[in-house]
Structures are given as C-alpha cells and as structure tokens.
Design a protein around this motif. Structure first.
Motif, short mmCIF file in Angstrom:
data_model
loop_
_atom_site.label_atom_id
_atom_site.label_comp_id
_atom_site.label_asym_id
_atom_site.label_seq_id
_atom_site.Cartn_x
_atom_site.Cartn_y
_atom_site.Cartn_z
N CYS A 159 0.69 -1.08 -0.08
CA CYS A 159 -0.03 0.10 0.07
C CYS A 159 0.86 1.24 -0.11
CB CYS A 159 -1.47 -0.07 1.04
SG CYS A 159 0.39 0.37 2.79
N HIS A 209 0.68 -6.81 1.23
CA HIS A 209 -0.70 -6.42 1.24
C HIS A 209 -1.58 -7.81 0.59
CE1 HIS A 209 -2.58 -4.37 4.48
NE2 HIS A 209 -1.64 -3.28 3.92
N CYS A 213 -0.78 -3.60 9.57
CA CYS A 213 -0.09 -2.10 8.64
C CYS A 213 -0.84 -1.05 9.12
CB CYS A 213 -0.07 -2.74 6.76
SG CYS A 213 0.32 -1.55 6.29
N CYS A 220 -1.80 1.35 7.85
CA CYS A 220 -2.81 1.76 7.13
C CYS A 220 -4.09 1.55 7.48
CB CYS A 220 -2.96 1.45 5.63
SG CYS A 220 -2.91 -0.45 4.96
N ARG A 229 -5.74 -0.92 7.38
CA ARG A 229 -6.82 -2.08 6.08
C ARG A 229 -5.97 -3.82 7.39
NH1 ARG A 229 -4.33 1.14 2.05
NH2 ARG A 229 -5.27 1.93 0.67
ZN LIG Z 1 -0.85 -0.78 4.35
#
Ligand SMILES: [Zn+2]
Length: 327
Positions: free
Chosen positions: A250, A257, A311, A313, A315
């Motif tokens: 990502c 991912h 992660c 992020c 997700r």
């Molecule tokens: Zn990520």
C-alpha cells in the motif's frame, strides 16, 4: 439556451464518453468502487465477506466443474463449507495433465491467456468476463496505492499479468521513453525482468517520476538499485497469470497486502494443513470470482509466510512475505 438544448448537449457528451470507453470499462469501474470500499472492512467483516464468496464459488464448482463435482459431494454438504481446509488442494501438475476437467460446463469464457512459464510448463488460463474485469479493478486499486492517479501509469508489456515479458528492443525502449515524456507525473509499471533494459532509458531521470512498479519476481537486486538511484519508492507486486495481482504494497510500502477481499491466500504444510502466521510454507490461492475454470486452493509453487503484524495504514488485508519457490 433552453433546458432542452442543455439536456441534448449533455446526452451527446454522455454517449460520446460511453462510445470512447473500451468494452467492460464501466463494469471495471463498478468493481473498483466495490474494492475501494471493501479494503477497509475490519477483520470480522472481511472474514464474512470471504466466506460468502467461498460458499458461492464452492456451490458453483461442485455443480459444474468435473474435477470437483464428485469429490466435493463426497467430502461434505456444500452448504456446510465453513473453511478452506475442508476442500482438497489443487496441484498444478494435475491441472496440466487434465485441463479440461477444471473447466466449468456452461459458463461463458471471456479471456484466455497463458502462464509465463516461470513456475513450470506453460498452461492455459481461462476466465469468465466478470473474473477478468475484477482482476483489472484490483490491479487499478493497487496502482492507486502507488499514486496513480494523479500519476500516469507508463507500462512496459501492458499493465496486466497477461503477457509474457520478452527482451525489449530499441524500438520499444524508444516508445517507452516517448511515453514518459507525455505526462507530468509518472508511475512506471513493468515486469520485474524488464527493468534491467528500462534502466538504460535516460528519460527516467526526469522530475515527476513517482515510483516503480515491479510485476512478478526479481531475479536480482537491479530494480531496488534503480529505485534507489532515482530516489523513488519501489512497489513489488506478487502476481500470477492465473489470478492477477495476489499481494502488493500500500502507500505505506511496509509489506505486501494480500488482496484478501478478492482472493484467498493460505500458507500450508506439505499435507495441505494451514500453518500459523509467521511460519513459511506452500502458498495456495483461491480466486473467488473465476467461475469459468475455478482456481480453488491452487498451489502456485511459491513459498511464503503470512505476517502476524498489521500494517499501519489500518487495512485488515493481511501482509504476506515471499520466501522462495517450492523445490
Ligand atoms: Zn498498508
């Protein structure tokens, strides 16, 4: 100007746009919207989403695909599928021996292509139109993760996993250099094996290069060296001609991912039993949407491990690390 004239003007524009679009583009957009939303499902809802897709696929496969019809009916009632472990592992060698047994009866075939031959003898891949459109949507999602748009993707050998990379000749390198010059911000996408040739293109030094996407395996560290020299991030994708993008980094570029709202990845031991996160084993992939010739617990021939970490992020799509090839 009357409102009627406005309406007519807009309609003409709309029709013009529709006519300009390649067939299937509207469907791809719809699937892309769907994947843009489902990438943010939390773990529980992601599992529910996967299970619904798996049940649909198993139901279809047990009814229409000769290779599975008898075996699945014997092993379990289809409505009772609760986990992939209930299903047999598919060895690539068996699919090569009897390809026709893996093709569903009565499903429209949209696309046929060939595997690149890097994981054994080349093999035909058959997909229904929806499966193909979804693979393109997933690929566009991970291009977005890498910054496109606004960056424009300049690709060598197309953007999909469908073409076998061959050595690039001078003419192709010139065309690539020309395409680089057409956009203000650029994301280069190419099979990993093409980067040694692409690194000779001096236009890559231009400002506005946003990053490099390397599709498939790297045989050496040439791409990482190039990305470092150019001062741009490298996005290495795990792909296979059978299923398209399997895992990709990502925008945080922490790890790969798994595209887990579209396909399932398992890491198993030699008996097909799932291994805990962090342990290396054989990678199996299940495409939740290819009904024409389903890939269900298909062994790709790669070794990897699912990471226990999440992660930053946010997700829930799990992180995968590739380790090597099955021997
Ligand atoms: Zn990520």
């Amino acid at each position: 100007v009357s409102s009627e004239a406005h309406l007519r003007h807009d309609s003409v524009h709309l029709i013009g746009d529709l006519l300009r679009r390649p067939s299937g583009a509207i469907e791809v957009d719809r699937f892309l919207d769907e994947y843009e939303a489902s990438q943010w499902l939390d773990e529980r809802r992601l599992r529910e989403h996967q299970l619904a897709g798996l049940r649909r696929l198993v139901w279809h496969t047990a009814q229409h695909v000769p290779r599975f019809a008898g075996e699945m009916a014997r092993r379990m009632p289809v409505s009772g599928v609760v986990s992939l472990e209930d299903l047999p592992v598919q060895r690539a060698v068996e699919r090569r021996r009897r390809p026709e047994a893996f093709v569903a009866e009565g499903v429209a075939v949209g696309v046929q292509r060939c595997t690149a031959g890097t994981r054994g003898p080349r093999q035909q891949v058959i997909m229904n139109p929806e499966a193909h459109a979804r693979q393109i949507a997933v690929r566009r999602r991970v291009e977005r993760w890498a910054g496109a748009p606004p960056a424009r993707v300049v690709a060598a050998w197309g953007r999909d996993a469908s073409r076998e990379p061959r050595p690039l000749d001078h003419e192709q390198l010139d065309a690539f250099a020309y395409a680089l010059g057409l956009a203000r911000t650029v994301l280069v996408s190419a099979p990993a094996s093409s980067y040694r040739a692409l690194s000779t293109v001096s236009e890559l030094q231009r400002v506005g290069l946003r990053g490099l996407i390397a599709r498939g395996e790297q045989s050496d560290g040439a791409i990482a060296t190039l990305a470092e020299r150019l001062g741009v991030p490298l996005y290495s994708w795990y792909i296979a001609a059978e299923v398209g993008v399997i895992a990709a980094p990502c925008e945080r570029a922490v790890g790969l991912h798994v595209q887990a709202d579209h396909l399932l990845v398992e890491v198993v031991d030699e008996h097909g039993r799932p291994l805990p996160d962090g342990e290396s084993g054989r990678i199996l992939v299940t495409d939740l949407h290819n009904e024409a010739a389903p890939y269900l617990r298909h062994e790709l021939g790669d070794i990897g491990r699912l990471l226990p970490d999440r992660c930053p992020c946010g997700r829930a799509l799990p992180l995968l690390e590739l380790v090597g090839r099955c021997t």
